[in-house]
Scaffold this active site. Structure first.
Site, PDB file in Angstrom:
ATOM      1  N   GLY B 101       0.853  -1.199   0.000  1.00 48.87           N
ATOM      2  CA  GLY B 101       0.000   0.000   0.000  1.00 48.87           C
ATOM      3  C   GLY B 101       0.879   1.236   0.000  1.00 48.87           C
ATOM      4  O   GLY B 101       0.557   2.267   0.590  1.00 48.87           O
ATOM      5  N   GLY B 104      -0.278   4.841  -0.741  1.00 47.46           N
ATOM      6  CA  GLY B 104      -1.353   5.427   0.074  1.00 47.46           C
ATOM      7  C   GLY B 104      -0.856   6.482   1.043  1.00 47.46           C
ATOM      8  O   GLY B 104       0.346   6.721   1.173  1.00 47.46           O
ATOM      9  N   ILE B 106      -1.040   6.720   4.457  1.00 49.96           N
ATOM     10  CA  ILE B 106      -0.301   6.290   5.654  1.00 49.96           C
ATOM     11  C   ILE B 106       1.163   6.057   5.284  1.00 49.96           C
ATOM     12  O   ILE B 106       2.075   6.556   5.945  1.00 49.96           O
ATOM     13  CB  ILE B 106      -0.925   5.010   6.267  1.00 49.96           C
ATOM     14  CG1 ILE B 106      -2.339   5.304   6.782  1.00 49.96           C
ATOM     15  CG2 ILE B 106      -0.057   4.468   7.393  1.00 49.96           C
ATOM     16  CD1 ILE B 106      -3.118   4.068   7.198  1.00 49.96           C
ATOM     17  N   ARG B 182     -13.616  -0.984   2.298  1.00 46.81           N
ATOM     18  CA  ARG B 182     -14.947  -1.574   2.155  1.00 46.81           C
ATOM     19  C   ARG B 182     -15.779  -0.758   1.180  1.00 46.81           C
ATOM     20  O   ARG B 182     -15.899   0.462   1.323  1.00 46.81           O
ATOM     21  CB  ARG B 182     -15.638  -1.616   3.509  1.00 46.81           C
ATOM     22  CG  ARG B 182     -16.991  -2.279   3.424  1.00 46.81           C
ATOM     23  CD  ARG B 182     -17.451  -2.764   4.751  1.00 46.81           C
ATOM     24  NE  ARG B 182     -17.346  -1.706   5.752  1.00 46.81           N
ATOM     25  CZ  ARG B 182     -17.835  -1.827   6.974  1.00 46.81           C
ATOM     26  NH1 ARG B 182     -18.414  -2.947   7.319  1.00 46.81           N
ATOM     27  NH2 ARG B 182     -17.724  -0.859   7.813  1.00 46.81           N
ATOM     28  N   GLN B 202       0.122 -12.746   0.429  1.00 51.19           N
ATOM     29  CA  GLN B 202       1.340 -12.094   0.913  1.00 51.19           C
ATOM     30  C   GLN B 202       2.052 -12.985   1.937  1.00 51.19           C
ATOM     31  O   GLN B 202       3.285 -13.001   1.994  1.00 51.19           O
ATOM     32  CB  GLN B 202       1.007 -10.709   1.474  1.00 51.19           C
ATOM     33  CG  GLN B 202       0.528  -9.773   0.341  1.00 51.19           C
ATOM     34  CD  GLN B 202       0.250  -8.356   0.801  1.00 51.19           C
ATOM     35  OE1 GLN B 202       0.382  -8.016   1.974  1.00 51.19           O
ATOM     36  NE2 GLN B 202      -0.132  -7.510  -0.148  1.00 51.19           N
ATOM     37  N   ASN B 221      -6.858  -3.316   7.428  1.00 46.31           N
ATOM     38  CA  ASN B 221      -7.956  -3.892   8.204  1.00 46.31           C
ATOM     39  C   ASN B 221      -8.718  -4.972   7.459  1.00 46.31           C
ATOM     40  O   ASN B 221      -8.755  -4.953   6.243  1.00 46.31           O
ATOM     41  CB  ASN B 221      -8.925  -2.772   8.609  1.00 46.31           C
ATOM     42  CG  ASN B 221      -8.367  -2.014   9.787  1.00 46.31           C
ATOM     43  OD1 ASN B 221      -7.841  -2.605  10.721  1.00 46.31           O
ATOM     44  ND2 ASN B 221      -8.448  -0.689   9.727  1.00 46.31           N
ATOM     45  N   ASP B 249      -4.463   2.855  18.855  1.00 46.79           N
ATOM     46  CA  ASP B 249      -5.467   2.770  19.920  1.00 46.79           C
ATOM     47  C   ASP B 249      -4.821   3.016  21.282  1.00 46.79           C
ATOM     48  O   ASP B 249      -5.361   3.733  22.119  1.00 46.79           O
ATOM     49  CB  ASP B 249      -6.132   1.388  19.897  1.00 46.79           C
ATOM     50  CG  ASP B 249      -6.673   1.041  18.525  1.00 46.79           C
ATOM     51  OD1 ASP B 249      -7.491   1.813  18.009  1.00 46.79           O
ATOM     52  OD2 ASP B 249      -6.261   0.020  17.949  1.00 46.79           O
ATOM     53  N   ARG B 252      -3.999   6.697  21.604  1.00 47.55           N
ATOM     54  CA  ARG B 252      -5.217   7.485  21.846  1.00 47.55           C
ATOM     55  C   ARG B 252      -5.724   7.286  23.275  1.00 47.55           C
ATOM     56  O   ARG B 252      -6.219   8.227  23.897  1.00 47.55           O
ATOM     57  CB  ARG B 252      -6.303   7.086  20.839  1.00 47.55           C
ATOM     58  CG  ARG B 252      -6.015   7.621  19.450  1.00 47.55           C
ATOM     59  CD  ARG B 252      -7.015   7.079  18.430  1.00 47.55           C
ATOM     60  NE  ARG B 252      -6.864   7.755  17.153  1.00 47.55           N
ATOM     61  CZ  ARG B 252      -7.462   7.372  16.026  1.00 47.55           C
ATOM     62  NH1 ARG B 252      -8.247   6.302  16.022  1.00 47.55           N
ATOM     63  NH2 ARG B 252      -7.286   8.051  14.915  1.00 47.55           N
ATOM     64  N   HIS B 277      -8.617  -4.986  16.948  1.00 45.25           N
ATOM     65  CA  HIS B 277      -8.647  -3.595  16.496  1.00 45.25           C
ATOM     66  C   HIS B 277     -10.022  -3.347  15.862  1.00 45.25           C
ATOM     67  O   HIS B 277     -10.177  -3.339  14.651  1.00 45.25           O
ATOM     68  CB  HIS B 277      -7.516  -3.348  15.494  1.00 45.25           C
ATOM     69  CG  HIS B 277      -7.510  -1.960  14.939  1.00 45.25           C
ATOM     70  ND1 HIS B 277      -7.175  -0.863  15.677  1.00 45.25           N
ATOM     71  CD2 HIS B 277      -7.811  -1.494  13.720  1.00 45.25           C
ATOM     72  CE1 HIS B 277      -7.268   0.221  14.933  1.00 45.25           C
ATOM     73  NE2 HIS B 277      -7.653  -0.139  13.740  1.00 45.25           N
TER      74      HIS B 277
END
Lengths: 437, 437
Positions: B101, B104, B106, B182, B202, B221, B249, B252, B277
């Site tokens: 990815g 992208g 991130i 999604r 992978q 995800n 998480d 945060r 997660h």
């Protein structure tokens, strides 16, 4: 195309007091209106001019009653006594860094690099003062939330605001990234005027409230002339402290020379970008070195150097947009980090870096009174000196003259914003770099 | 809603050889097709199953003739002998880091942090192996160009490719960020299947070509179950080496506890995220400490801890999207950096960090055979051990049981991808975290 703007001498300096009659004027007037509530700064540029040529679409002034004091954010509202704690008592004094356009993509990369200690190291606590607009205020909150969620030990304060007179209070660095992008059909002269007004306002604010030795790095385009306007509106801050970012151009030039020579880019040194951050910029291969040798001794392909090299450097941003679909925010942020680092760490022996700085007193014979990218060295104290031992040939001089002429034309175009009389705009062609807005 | 998928035992294992008849199948089949040219890896999961329940839109297979070997990029195609140079001869051996990815947002933050030395320090040269798709290949070139323009001294090689069997060759770290978002109307079960197939593929590729001690960090995800699938398809790599990212998480949760207690977040320690997660995750305030004291001795508001804290942690991503209009790419990248650093630097005395790891052999009584976020400590050698001195109360255990049940259900749902028979999918509700796709 020629446009004339009224100089402040002719403008109705009280215009902003009556602006409720002028609801068609755009949001930056709302800032002026607020400022009318405070005493006007006592400088020779104190009178605020209002361009009548703005072709910006009118935007409804929102959130008039919103609190304009910069707000501390979340966990950053707690006050910390760093000297009282075991882990932090050896740390340096907190440094205040203002960032405009703080909700944009370049800032989104830059803030997370600064907070991680990339420029100032692991013992320099940081306070961010983020400047946005009424429209971007919620996005600023989002940025502050992400900074909070990142738990950076060095980042001790974040405040956000929309009034530069509040946000710039006591800042030691001002990274001026925000600028209006060029809209459809907008000429470079219009862009100079619209963004020039933003930078005039920010210059006045810096002059009024920032640290007396604030370092100002202008990234928003057209950055050289924006830096000039900002400087001219901040007469109490040393002119030497204003920089226009040409470091991404320098980095790209180093990369292209490395690619052509088949070496890693750490072998390329002494690269200067001369002049404007536009297509008239001059990446200098005459003074540049590869493995310590003059570039021309390593790259024998003079045709490539003279005809392709500059274009390759300049087209990089455009190619990137084609490939990646976005402008080069990450590498621009890296180049801002590089430019800041170059001022706070001693320049390696024999090397130099490029920055757009004020030409008055320069040793190269470049016209005085403009912001022009030139080779600099620093002792790492935040200051710099211009490099003396550079050579020129006819090819290089001819190109430097062209970019100098462009910057002088841009300067005439914004005379109404620098307190130098009636603006006269006669820019012959579009010299915006591809991939920049 | 219940779906059944064919296990590999029932699927036509030669399906990929006839895929030209199946042009409605999506792009990842094109990878299978290519792999049919190489000998199938000799593992118990060698047979590739093809979901018949995919409701992905068909995508034209592009660039069939494109070279699939990962291509070195630009200046990174030069070979460097780091030991022969004065500046670099004391450096460590080059480390190979794969990122999926890679085009992208991130990754766009993460790559520039890794290249700047944020995880591995200033004497660790790095090679990036960037994995994209046929569709994102040009964007990958753009990313590589920006990395090149950034002149990172530590970044010595960049190669880009679309075939995991090529890109993962000899990698010591695999950061698996890419996953299909999604689509409208897609159930979590469908997402598990579609992304599960990517991670099965992978995993097989890592098993075949990566370093025998590769550390795998799954971010895409649903990351816990993706990590499980990946691990099950890579039996020759220690199960302990697979991680699902729950560090954002944890970060945060620390931030919210600091905010509530009115302290800076460096005073909050021993925070565990238990489980998945997803919205069933359990941020643990029973074992967490503020200034070395149990949280409950500092935050007396039990109602807040039990009823608001978890929700505040989980809603953070959603609030951020509302404010900022984008998902939290920057703080996710920071949390990946944190998670990697936690494995390569010794954990501070008395503290721990959370990571989604394999439960088999865990001391807490969590069901075996799933990937579950638990408290870990590391000596800084890339490995970790589970923390033993944690306590549980009824409230905590009840919630841990719920997230465990969810992960067991997800596992049953992907049995066709882990070689454990016929999948049966019975996920009662949507537990995707707000702000994530």
């Amino acid at each position: 195309m020629a446009l004339a703007y009224l100089s402040p001498s002719y403008a109705n300096t009280q215009l902003h007091l009556h602006s409720s009659q002028l609801s068609f004027l755009s949001t930056h007037l709302s800032f002026h209106r607020r400022h009318s509530l405070r005493p006007l700064p006592r400088t020779r540029n104190a009178r605020i001019s209002c361009s009548v040529a703005s072709n910006e679409a009118p935007v409804a002034v929102q959130a008039q009653d919103q609190k304009i004091k910069p707000e501390c954010f979340g966990v950053f509202c707690t006050t910390y006594d760093l000297k009282a704690e075991e882990e932090t008592k050896s740390w340096k004094k907190l440094i205040n860094i203002a960032v405009s356009g703080a909700a944009g993509m370049i800032s989104n990369h830059l803030l997370f690099k600064l907070a991680a200690g990339e420029v100032f190291g692991p013992d320099q606590p940081i306070a961010f003062k983020l400047l946005g607009s009424e429209r971007s205020f919620q996005a600023l909150e989002g940025v502050a939330m992400e900074l909070e969620d990142s738990l950076f030990p060095l980042l001790r304060e974040v405040s956000i605001g929309i009034d530069p007179y509040e946000v710039f209070q006591d800042v030691e660095w001002a990274l001026l990234i925000g600028a209006k992008p060029r809209g459809p059909g907008m000429e470079r002269a219009d862009l100079l005027d619209i963004n020039g007004q933003i930078f005039a306002e920010q210059g006045k604010a810096l002059n009024a409230v920032a640290s007396r030795n604030v370092k100002v790095m202008v990234v928003g385009n057209p950055c050289n002339t924006n830096a000039l306007i900002c400087m001219k509106n901040a007469p109490n801050i040393p002119a030497k402290n204003f920089h226009a970012l040409t470091r991404l151009d320098e980095n790209r030039a180093k990369c292209q020379l490395a690619l052509k020579a088949g070496v890693f880019y750490d072998k390329v040194s002494n690269v200067t970008i001369w002049g404007n951050h536009s297509t008239t910029q001059v990446p200098d291969f005459l003074n540049a070195r590869i493995n310590g040798l003059p570039v021309k001794e390593v790259i024998k392909d003079i045709k490539w150097l003279e005809e392709e090299f500059t274009e390759k450097v300049q087209k990089r941003g455009g190619v990137l947009i084609q490939k990646w679909g976005r402008s080069s925010a990450a590498s621009t942020a890296v180049s801002i980090v590089d430019a800041m680092k170059s001022l706070v760490t001693p320049t390696p022996e024999g090397d130099w870096f490029s920055s757009g700085v004020y030409t008055t007193g320069n040793p190269y014979g470049v016209a005085e009174g403009i912001v022009f990218s030139m080779p600099c060295r620093s002792k790492g104290d935040g200051d710099y000196e211009l490099v003396k031992d550079v050579i020129f040939d006819e090819y290089l001089l001819k190109r430097i003259t062209k970019t100098e002429a462009e910057l002088l034309a841009e300067k005439r175009c914004v005379a109404h914003l620098t307190g130098e009389g009636i603006a006269f705009c006669d820019l012959p062609e579009d010299t915006m770099l591809p991939g920049e807005m």
